[in-house]
Motif scaffolding. Structure first.
Motif: not given
Length: 64
Positions: A1-24
């Motif tokens: 069987m073929a392995d389908t776990n070859t999707t690219a990954k991206i690491k993201l860091q949440y570094f500033r607070s969302k306080i006082c930002t728009p709801v969206k």
């Protein structure tokens, strides 16, 4: 069987607070899976995830 776990990954860091930002912006942070500040998550590198990061570049940074 073929392995389908070859999707690219991206690491993201949440570094500033969302306080006082728009709801969206708060919903984008929640949608990316962040629950606390300075958290690093790994997501698939898809156009939809890249678009979400592009909406909040002042709150989220790409690591590596």
């Amino acid at each position: 069987m073929a392995d389908t776990n070859t999707t690219a990954k991206i690491k993201l860091q949440y570094f500033r607070s969302k306080i006082c930002t728009p709801v969206k912006h708060k919903l984008v942070i929640k949608g990316l899976g962040f629950t606390r500040l300075n958290q690093i998550v790994e997501r698939e590198d898809t156009p939809s995830i890249r678009g979400m990061v592009a909406k909040v570049p002042h709150l989220v940074r790409v690591v590596e």
